[in-house]
Enzyme design. Structure first.
Site, PDB file in Angstrom:
ATOM      1  N   LYS A 152       1.086  -1.142  -0.208  1.00 47.35           N
ATOM      2  CA  LYS A 152       0.214  -0.232  -0.278  1.00 47.35           C
ATOM      3  C   LYS A 152       0.748   1.402   0.464  1.00 47.35           C
ATOM      4  O   LYS A 152       1.824   1.115   0.582  1.00 47.35           O
ATOM      5  CB  LYS A 152      -0.999  -0.084   1.007  1.00 47.35           C
ATOM      6  CG  LYS A 152      -1.897   1.010   1.506  1.00 47.35           C
ATOM      7  CD  LYS A 152      -2.503   0.940   2.374  1.00 47.35           C
ATOM      8  CE  LYS A 152      -3.994   1.727   3.072  1.00 47.35           C
ATOM      9  NZ  LYS A 152      -4.643   1.276   3.484  1.00 47.35           N
ATOM     10  N   SER A 227      -9.078   1.913   3.454  1.00 43.02           N
ATOM     11  CA  SER A 227      -7.553   2.952   1.572  1.00 43.02           C
ATOM     12  C   SER A 227      -7.611   1.751   1.096  1.00 43.02           C
ATOM     13  O   SER A 227      -6.238   2.442   0.183  1.00 43.02           O
ATOM     14  CB  SER A 227      -7.186   3.959   2.597  1.00 43.02           C
ATOM     15  OG  SER A 227      -6.963   3.298   4.459  1.00 43.02           O
ATOM     16  N   SER A 251     -10.276  -0.384   6.968  1.00 38.45           N
ATOM     17  CA  SER A 251      -9.515  -0.018   5.608  1.00 38.45           C
ATOM     18  C   SER A 251      -8.683  -1.289   4.652  1.00 38.45           C
ATOM     19  O   SER A 251      -8.240  -1.442   4.253  1.00 38.45           O
ATOM     20  CB  SER A 251      -8.504   1.005   5.214  1.00 38.45           C
ATOM     21  OG  SER A 251      -9.477   2.204   5.375  1.00 38.45           O
TER      22      SER A 251
END
Length: 580
Positions: A152, A227, A251
């Protein structure tokens, strides 16, 4: 800008031409970043999709693997556990494995906009080194030898940008790796891409002004979640066998659920967390967790086992020194007859019909397998949201507003900023003390509620886990996410939770199951949010969206959650991918 409160130093450096960049507006920065990304992808034209795909084609999930050889298809459809075994046994080389995943990732980027930093050259070089090492020594470098792992964007990877979805933070490369990334390297993993996260990170969709919006490959009119939405979009189309996400309100779990994947949010201080870039560094009233997104439940355990094998608490003192208990994951100490509580509705926003169907089918499968199922009575979910939003915004949202002053807020940023409490004023020290007390009081209340389930089970034990929705909807249309309560509730409690797939929704001919014996749907919406979510329901909108559920355990019981997950899957064989 600094890294998070669990790091020890500032580890970002500005680009050499930072003076020129500082004079650019947000559109110019975006254009420069996206051109850089494309230039790196263009170095391997053989990995590009040979056909044009028009925008109105919504399901693109099969296209990223459409140009692979049969051997490459075999590679990318294996889970991480199978891949590391195959490379150890020399069925595949690390180089051919990373090439296959780079090929898929390149096409996935063009279809879903899931990537940020392209690290193919480093990945290919590392894979070749690993192959030479195995050939020379006969030994693997570590337990993840040759495994491609995606990361990420806001997690530090040395020498690569960590813009974190903020225009203001673009062109700042890391001078060291996050602790988790360092462990991945030591374990023999191959890093090759960083993936998209949203502006602010505090969003359950993925959209920012640097790279734009990430789409759901099963239906591009729907969100990939956030996210960690870049991770989920990439993994869902076999562009990565395993990725690292983070979760402070859903997330990891929301993107995994929206893509039909597996994801684990552990309790705080179990997994390494140092080396993440984000807003509110130093705030510890509510802390996020780093964890895996993968294509199988056993890969969640593989990730955790490797992370803790390297004793990260020696370099990150905030972590608890709790080695991974694989024997628990394998079933030791887990009762043969489980007691599972089902949360059908959190009392604030009721789930859409396909999610209720999934709960019903899973309940029936558990009962048929000899397990016990009882209802979980919801407790104060609106109050929990009110508490956690205060903990998110102790400064009244000031830092977000400051960072976004030259970076227009995308719709989901506007939405979360509309949730800022206290009329946008910072909380005083005395008020923060009271909020911490309210958080801990709430945790004690729910612990007692869980303990009291022993009065309702036939075994006299409290329930082993809670089965519940991940969200009130399947992956919703872009910019419409508006209730986090099915995930953020467990963050507030610091309970571990795993998400797993149960099927795919098909709109044609859909008829909801009769669940009247399980749960009575309220006649009228109980609040404005529920009214809006109810109005969203139209089977056609959600066609082809994955259907997933969430399994929740008690604090620091990650191994037990994964053991129970395996038993749930044994009862309800998800390999059948039942069409909901």
């Amino acid at each position: 800008m600094t890294v998070d409160s669990h790091s020890t130093c500032v580890v970002l450096k500005n680009s050499a031409d930072s003076a020129a960049i500082s004079q650019m507006n947000w559109k110019e920065i975006s254009e420069r970043k996206t051109k850089q990304r494309q230039a790196l992808l263009d170095r391997w034209p053989e990995w590009k999709l040979k056909q044009a795909v028009v925008d109105y084609v919504t399901d693109v999930s099969a296209l990223p693997t459409s140009q692979l050889t049969p051997r490459e298809i075999e590679i990318v459809h294996q889970d991480a556990t199978s891949l590391v075994h195959s490379m150890r046994d020399r069925r595949y080389t690390a180089l051919e494995v990373i090439k296959a995943f780079c090929h898929v990732a390149t096409i996935a980027q063009g279809l879903t906009n899931c990537l940020t930093e392209i690290m193919f050259e480093d990945g290919l070089k590392r894979a070749a080194e690993l192959d030479r090492h195995l050939e020379k020594t006969g030994e693997v470098v570590g337990p993840l030898h040759g495994l491609p792992v995606s990361v990420k964007d806001h997690i530090l990877v040395k020498n690569y940008d960590t813009s974190t979805g903020y225009i203001a933070w673009a062109f700042n490369s890391a001078t060291k790796d996050a602790v988790a990334v360092d462990i991945l390297r030591k374990a023999g993993a191959v890093l090759y891409v960083k993936t998209a996260n949203p502006q602010t990170l505090l969003s359950l969709e993925t959209n920012n002004n640097i790279f734009g919006r990430t789409c759901n490959p099963f239906n591009r009119t729907l969100t990939s979640g956030g996210s960690s939405g870049g991770e989920s979009a990439l993994i869902a189309v076999h562009g990565s066998p395993m990725g690292i996400g983070t979760d402070i309100g859903g997330s990891i779990r929301i993107p995994a659920a929206h893509m039909g994947l597996y994801g684990l949010k552990g309790s705080v201080a179990r997994m390494p967390h140092a080396g993440l870039v984000g807003s509110h560094d130093g705030m510890d009233a509510i802390i996020g967790a780093l964890g895996p997104i993968a294509t199988s439940g056993r890969d969640l355990s593989l990730f955790c086992r490797v992370m803790l094998q390297y004793e990260p608490w020696l370099v990150e003192p905030q972590l608890l020194e709790i080695p991974w208990k694989q024997h628990v994951v394998d079933g030791e100490g887990i009762p043969e007859k489980l007691s599972i509580a089902i949360l059908w509705d959190d009392g604030v926003v009721g789930p859409h019909p396909p999610i209720l169907d999934a709960l019903k089918r899973t309940k029936d499968a558990l009962l048929a397998a000899g397990h016990e199922v009882i209802p979980w009575i919801p407790v104060d979910h609106q109050n929990a949201w009110d508490i956690i939003t205060k903990l998110y915004f102790l400064d009244g949202g000031a830092e977000y507003r400051e960072i976004l002053k030259d970076d227009p807020a995308v719709p989901q940023s506007n939405w979360i900023l509309s949730q800022v409490p206290n009329n946008g004023r910072p909380f005083t020290v005395a008020e923060i003390f009271q909020l911490n007390l309210a958080r801990d009081t709430f945790r004690c209340k729910i612990a007692a509620h869980w303990n009291d389930t022993r009065l309702k089970t036939t075994t006299g034990r409290h329930v082993d886990a809670i089965l519940c929705p991940v969200a009130p909807t399947l992956a919703p249309p872009h910019d419409t996410t508006q209730w986090w309560g099915y995930t953020s509730y467990w963050n507030l409690l610091d309970f571990p939770a795993a998400v797993f797939p149960v099927g795919r929704f098909k709109a044609q001919g859909y008829t909801p199951l009769d669940i009247s014996a399980e749960y009575t749907i309220p006649v009228h919406a109980r609040n404005a949010v529920e009214h809006s979510v109810r109005a969203q329901w139209d089977p056609v909108i959600y066609d082809n969206a994955p259907v997933s559920l969430q399994l929740v355990g008690r604090r620091l019981n990650e191994e037990k959650v994964l053991a129970i997950l395996r038993m749930v899957e044994d009862a309800f064989d998800t390999s059948r991918m039942v069409i909901i």
